[in-house]
Scaffold this motif. Structure first.
Motif, PDB file in Angstrom:
ATOM      1  N   ALA A  36     -10.632  -6.432   0.434  1.00  6.71           N
ATOM      2  CA  ALA A  36     -11.455  -5.446   1.124  1.00  6.71           C
ATOM      3  C   ALA A  36     -10.722  -4.120   1.279  1.00  6.71           C
ATOM      4  N   LEU A  37      -9.450  -4.168   1.571  1.00  2.00           N
ATOM      5  CA  LEU A  37      -8.665  -2.938   1.716  1.00  2.00           C
ATOM      6  C   LEU A  37      -8.570  -2.187   0.393  1.00  2.00           C
ATOM      7  N   ILE A  38      -8.386  -2.914  -0.702  1.00  2.38           N
ATOM      8  CA  ILE A  38      -8.297  -2.272  -2.021  1.00  2.38           C
ATOM      9  C   ILE A  38      -9.622  -1.603  -2.376  1.00  2.38           C
ATOM     10  N   ARG A  39     -10.726  -2.285  -2.109  1.00  3.14           N
ATOM     11  CA  ARG A  39     -12.033  -1.677  -2.387  1.00  3.14           C
ATOM     12  C   ARG A  39     -12.236  -0.422  -1.548  1.00  3.14           C
ATOM     13  N   ARG A  40     -11.828  -0.480  -0.286  1.00  4.53           N
ATOM     14  CA  ARG A  40     -11.967   0.697   0.588  1.00  4.53           C
ATOM     15  C   ARG A  40     -11.085   1.838   0.097  1.00  4.53           C
ATOM     16  N   ALA A  41      -9.874   1.510  -0.352  1.00  4.84           N
ATOM     17  CA  ALA A  41      -8.953   2.543  -0.827  1.00  4.84           C
ATOM     18  C   ALA A  41      -9.435   3.190  -2.115  1.00  4.84           C
ATOM     19  N   ALA A  42     -10.284   2.488  -2.873  1.00  6.35           N
ATOM     20  CA  ALA A  42     -10.775   3.023  -4.149  1.00  6.35           C
ATOM     21  C   ALA A  42     -11.926   4.011  -3.966  1.00  6.35           C
ATOM     22  N   ALA A  43     -12.534   4.002  -2.792  1.00  4.92           N
ATOM     23  CA  ALA A  43     -13.640   4.922  -2.534  1.00  4.92           C
ATOM     24  C   ALA A  43     -13.107   6.336  -2.324  1.00  4.92           C
ATOM     25  N   PRO A  44     -13.973   7.345  -2.483  1.00  2.03           N
ATOM     26  CA  PRO A  44     -13.532   8.717  -2.182  1.00  2.03           C
ATOM     27  C   PRO A  44     -12.970   8.805  -0.768  1.00  2.03           C
ATOM     28  N   TRP A  45     -12.045   9.737  -0.578  1.00  2.00           N
ATOM     29  CA  TRP A  45     -11.431   9.889   0.741  1.00  2.00           C
ATOM     30  C   TRP A  45     -12.490  10.066   1.821  1.00  2.00           C
ATOM     31  N   SER A  46     -12.257   9.431   2.953  1.00  4.18           N
ATOM     32  CA  SER A  46     -13.076   9.621   4.144  1.00  4.18           C
ATOM     33  C   SER A  46     -12.199   9.292   5.340  1.00  4.18           C
ATOM     34  N   PRO A  47     -12.631   9.648   6.544  1.00  2.00           N
ATOM     35  CA  PRO A  47     -11.824   9.254   7.711  1.00  2.00           C
ATOM     36  C   PRO A  47     -11.558   7.756   7.770  1.00  2.00           C
ATOM     37  N   ALA A  48     -12.503   6.945   7.256  1.00  3.84           N
ATOM     38  CA  ALA A  48     -12.336   5.484   7.302  1.00  3.84           C
ATOM     39  C   ALA A  48     -11.264   4.984   6.349  1.00  3.84           C
ATOM     40  N   SER A  49     -11.035   5.712   5.251  1.00  3.65           N
ATOM     41  CA  SER A  49     -10.041   5.270   4.269  1.00  3.65           C
ATOM     42  C   SER A  49      -8.746   6.077   4.340  1.00  3.65           C
ATOM     43  N   HIS A  50      -8.706   7.070   5.218  1.00  7.21           N
ATOM     44  CA  HIS A  50      -7.560   7.986   5.307  1.00  7.21           C
ATOM     45  C   HIS A  50      -6.227   7.234   5.421  1.00  7.21           C
ATOM     46  N   SER A  51      -6.177   6.210   6.243  1.00  7.49           N
ATOM     47  CA  SER A  51      -4.911   5.509   6.502  1.00  7.49           C
ATOM     48  C   SER A  51      -4.400   4.743   5.288  1.00  7.49           C
ATOM     49  N   LEU A  52      -5.238   4.563   4.263  1.00  4.25           N
ATOM     50  CA  LEU A  52      -4.840   3.793   3.078  1.00  4.25           C
ATOM     51  C   LEU A  52      -4.339   4.700   1.950  1.00  4.25           C
ATOM     52  N   PHE A  53      -4.347   6.003   2.156  1.00  4.77           N
ATOM     53  CA  PHE A  53      -3.892   6.935   1.126  1.00  4.77           C
ATOM     54  C   PHE A  53      -2.397   7.208   1.293  1.00  4.77           C
ATOM     55  N   PRO A  54      -1.716   7.548   0.190  1.00  2.34           N
ATOM     56  CA  PRO A  54      -0.285   7.893   0.277  1.00  2.34           C
ATOM     57  C   PRO A  54      -0.063   9.147   1.115  1.00  2.34           C
ATOM     58  N   ALA A  55       1.165   9.339   1.561  1.00  2.00           N
ATOM     59  CA  ALA A  55       1.501  10.433   2.476  1.00  2.00           C
ATOM     60  C   ALA A  55       1.074  11.817   1.962  1.00  2.00           C
TER      61      ALA A  55
END
Length: 206
Positions: free
Chosen positions: A137-156
Protein backbone atom coordinates in the motif's frame (compact mmCIF):
# COMPACT_ATOMS: atom_id res chain seq x y z
CA UNK A 1 34.40 -14.57 17.38
CA UNK A 2 36.58 -17.54 16.44
CA UNK A 3 37.28 -17.85 12.72
CA UNK A 4 36.35 -14.25 12.02
CA UNK A 5 32.64 -14.86 12.42
CA UNK A 6 30.37 -11.97 13.39
CA UNK A 7 27.28 -11.89 15.60
CA UNK A 8 25.21 -11.55 12.44
CA UNK A 9 26.76 -14.66 10.92
CA UNK A 10 26.12 -16.64 14.11
CA UNK A 11 22.49 -15.49 14.23
CA UNK A 12 22.01 -16.47 10.59
CA UNK A 13 23.56 -19.90 11.12
CA UNK A 14 21.15 -20.52 14.01
CA UNK A 15 18.05 -19.08 12.36
CA UNK A 16 17.51 -16.37 14.97
CA UNK A 17 15.25 -14.17 12.88
CA UNK A 18 14.55 -11.36 15.34
CA UNK A 19 18.19 -11.18 16.35
CA UNK A 20 19.13 -10.89 12.67
CA UNK A 21 16.56 -8.12 12.24
CA UNK A 22 17.92 -6.18 15.21
CA UNK A 23 21.50 -6.51 13.99
CA UNK A 24 20.59 -5.35 10.48
CA UNK A 25 18.61 -2.39 11.81
CA UNK A 26 21.66 -1.49 13.90
CA UNK A 27 23.85 -1.41 10.78
CA UNK A 28 25.62 -4.78 10.96
CA UNK A 29 27.83 -5.48 7.92
CA UNK A 30 25.49 -7.68 5.94
CA UNK A 31 28.06 -9.34 3.67
CA UNK A 32 30.98 -9.72 6.07
CA UNK A 33 32.31 -13.27 5.74
CA UNK A 34 34.29 -15.33 8.22
CA UNK A 35 37.85 -16.43 7.51
CA UNK A 36 36.61 -19.39 5.46
CA UNK A 37 34.49 -17.13 3.25
CA UNK A 38 31.04 -17.96 4.61
CA UNK A 39 28.65 -15.00 4.39
CA UNK A 40 25.50 -14.54 6.47
CA UNK A 41 23.24 -15.27 3.49
CA UNK A 42 25.20 -18.39 2.57
CA UNK A 43 24.95 -19.63 6.16
CA UNK A 44 21.19 -19.05 6.24
CA UNK A 45 20.70 -20.88 2.96
CA UNK A 46 23.00 -23.74 3.96
CA UNK A 47 20.91 -24.34 7.07
CA UNK A 48 17.54 -23.83 5.41
CA UNK A 49 16.55 -20.74 7.37
CA UNK A 50 14.09 -19.45 4.80
CA UNK A 51 12.78 -16.38 6.65
CA UNK A 52 16.30 -15.30 7.61
CA UNK A 53 17.40 -15.59 3.98
CA UNK A 54 14.42 -13.48 2.85
CA UNK A 55 15.18 -10.85 5.46
CA UNK A 56 18.84 -10.65 4.45
CA UNK A 57 17.85 -10.35 0.81
CA UNK A 58 15.46 -7.51 1.64
CA UNK A 59 18.44 -5.62 3.05
CA UNK A 60 20.42 -6.16 -0.15
CA UNK A 61 22.62 -9.12 0.84
CA UNK A 62 24.97 -10.18 -1.94
CA UNK A 63 24.29 -13.49 -3.68
CA UNK A 64 27.79 -13.72 -5.10
CA UNK A 65 29.67 -17.01 -4.90
CA UNK A 66 31.63 -17.93 -1.80
CA UNK A 67 34.45 -20.53 -1.79
CA UNK A 68 31.66 -23.08 -1.30
CA UNK A 69 29.37 -21.89 -4.06
CA UNK A 70 26.46 -19.45 -4.23
CA UNK A 71 23.61 -19.28 -1.71
CA UNK A 72 21.32 -20.71 -4.38
CA UNK A 73 23.66 -23.63 -5.02
CA UNK A 74 24.03 -24.55 -1.37
CA UNK A 75 20.25 -24.41 -0.82
CA UNK A 76 19.85 -26.91 -3.67
CA UNK A 77 22.70 -29.05 -2.43
CA UNK A 78 21.24 -29.25 1.06
CA UNK A 79 17.78 -30.12 -0.20
CA UNK A 80 16.06 -26.86 0.74
CA UNK A 81 13.90 -26.86 -2.39
CA UNK A 82 11.45 -24.10 -1.40
CA UNK A 83 14.28 -21.75 -0.46
CA UNK A 84 16.19 -22.55 -3.65
CA UNK A 85 13.08 -21.88 -5.75
CA UNK A 86 12.51 -18.55 -3.99
CA UNK A 87 16.13 -17.52 -4.59
CA UNK A 88 15.62 -18.15 -8.30
CA UNK A 89 12.29 -16.27 -8.39
CA UNK A 90 13.71 -13.24 -6.55
CA UNK A 91 16.98 -12.88 -8.47
CA UNK A 92 15.98 -9.54 -9.99
CA UNK A 93 14.34 -7.98 -6.94
CA UNK A 94 15.58 -4.82 -5.29
CA UNK A 95 15.19 -4.49 -1.50
CA UNK A 96 11.94 -2.54 -1.98
CA UNK A 97 10.39 -5.45 -3.91
CA UNK A 98 10.49 -7.78 -0.89
CA UNK A 99 6.89 -7.01 0.06
CA UNK A 100 6.34 -10.11 2.17
CA UNK A 101 9.30 -9.26 4.40
CA UNK A 102 9.17 -5.47 4.60
CA UNK A 103 7.62 -3.82 7.62
CA UNK A 104 5.84 -0.52 7.11
CA UNK A 105 8.71 1.26 8.84
CA UNK A 106 11.31 -0.37 6.60
CA UNK A 107 9.31 0.34 3.43
CA UNK A 108 8.90 3.97 4.47
CA UNK A 109 12.62 4.26 5.17
CA UNK A 110 13.50 2.87 1.74
CA UNK A 111 11.03 5.17 -0.01
CA UNK A 112 12.27 8.23 1.87
CA UNK A 113 15.88 7.35 1.05
CA UNK A 114 15.07 7.36 -2.67
CA UNK A 115 14.60 3.68 -3.49
CA UNK A 116 13.32 3.36 -7.06
CA UNK A 117 9.82 2.10 -7.75
CA UNK A 118 10.81 1.12 -11.29
CA UNK A 119 14.09 -0.77 -11.01
CA UNK A 120 14.47 -4.52 -10.78
CA UNK A 121 12.58 -7.40 -12.36
CA UNK A 122 9.80 -7.37 -11.50
CA UNK A 123 9.82 -3.81 -10.21
CA UNK A 124 8.57 -2.97 -6.71
CA UNK A 125 5.61 -1.14 -8.23
CA UNK A 126 4.63 -4.13 -10.35
CA UNK A 127 4.81 -6.44 -7.33
CA UNK A 128 2.80 -3.99 -5.26
CA UNK A 129 0.10 -3.48 -7.90
CA UNK A 130 -2.06 -6.32 -6.67
CA UNK A 131 -0.32 -6.98 -3.38
CA UNK A 132 -1.80 -6.95 0.08
CA UNK A 133 -0.19 -5.56 3.21
CA UNK A 134 1.18 -2.24 4.40
CA UNK A 135 4.37 -2.26 2.31
CA UNK A 136 2.45 -2.75 -0.94
CA UNK A 137 0.00 0.00 0.00
CA UNK A 138 2.83 2.41 0.78
CA UNK A 139 4.52 1.72 -2.57
CA UNK A 140 1.27 2.33 -4.45
CA UNK A 141 0.76 5.59 -2.54
CA UNK A 142 4.34 6.67 -3.24
CA UNK A 143 3.83 6.06 -6.97
CA UNK A 144 0.97 8.54 -7.19
CA UNK A 145 1.61 12.21 -8.01
CA UNK A 146 2.80 14.22 -5.03
CA UNK A 147 0.10 15.24 -2.57
CA UNK A 148 0.02 16.07 1.14
CA UNK A 149 -0.97 12.43 1.75
CA UNK A 150 2.12 11.06 0.00
CA UNK A 151 4.55 13.83 0.99
CA UNK A 152 6.19 11.80 3.78
CA UNK A 153 7.09 9.00 1.32
CA UNK A 154 9.15 11.21 -1.00
CA UNK A 155 12.95 11.63 -0.71
CA UNK A 156 14.32 14.68 1.10
CA UNK A 157 15.04 16.83 -2.03
CA UNK A 158 11.48 16.31 -3.30
CA UNK A 159 10.01 17.12 0.11
CA UNK A 160 12.06 20.31 0.26
CA UNK A 161 10.88 21.35 -3.21
CA UNK A 162 7.28 20.62 -2.24
CA UNK A 163 7.57 22.78 0.86
CA UNK A 164 9.03 25.63 -1.19
CA UNK A 165 6.33 25.47 -3.85
CA UNK A 166 3.50 25.20 -1.32
CA UNK A 167 4.88 28.25 0.50
CA UNK A 168 5.13 30.15 -2.79
CA UNK A 169 1.53 29.36 -3.70
CA UNK A 170 0.38 30.36 -0.23
CA UNK A 171 2.24 33.68 -0.51
CA UNK A 172 0.64 34.35 -3.91
CA UNK A 173 -2.76 33.66 -2.43
CA UNK A 174 -2.12 35.94 0.55
CA UNK A 175 -0.78 38.72 -1.65
CA UNK A 176 -3.74 38.85 -4.04
CA UNK A 177 -6.57 37.97 -1.67
CA UNK A 178 -7.07 41.65 -0.81
CA UNK A 179 -10.33 42.55 -2.53
CA UNK A 180 -12.94 40.92 -4.72
CA UNK A 181 -10.70 40.96 -7.79
CA UNK A 182 -7.75 39.80 -5.75
CA UNK A 183 -9.81 37.01 -4.23
CA UNK A 184 -10.42 35.62 -7.70
CA UNK A 185 -6.70 35.62 -8.39
CA UNK A 186 -6.02 34.01 -5.03
CA UNK A 187 -8.49 31.21 -5.67
CA UNK A 188 -6.97 30.65 -9.08
CA UNK A 189 -3.55 30.35 -7.48
CA UNK A 190 -4.82 27.74 -5.04
CA UNK A 191 -6.57 25.82 -7.83
CA UNK A 192 -3.32 25.89 -9.79
CA UNK A 193 -1.56 24.46 -6.76
CA UNK A 194 -4.03 21.62 -6.30
CA UNK A 195 -4.05 20.69 -10.00
CA UNK A 196 -0.43 21.16 -10.99
CA UNK A 197 1.77 20.84 -7.93
CA UNK A 198 1.69 17.07 -7.99
CA UNK A 199 3.30 17.09 -11.43
CA UNK A 200 5.96 19.65 -10.50
CA UNK A 201 7.43 17.37 -7.85
CA UNK A 202 8.95 14.00 -8.68
CA UNK A 203 10.73 11.37 -6.62
CA UNK A 204 13.86 12.14 -8.67
CA UNK A 205 13.90 15.86 -7.74
CA UNK A 206 17.48 16.95 -7.00
Amino acid sequence: MNGGGTPLLAACQNGQLECVRLLLDAGAAIDQADEAGTTPLFAACQNGHFEVAKLLSSYGASRAATPFGTPEEVANRQGHADLAAWLVASRGWTPLAHLETLTAARATSLLRSGASLHEGEPTPLRRAAGGAGEAAALIRRAAAPWSPASHSLFPAPARARAALLVLSIYEIHERYHLDSAGATNGIAALDFGHCVLGFAITRETQ
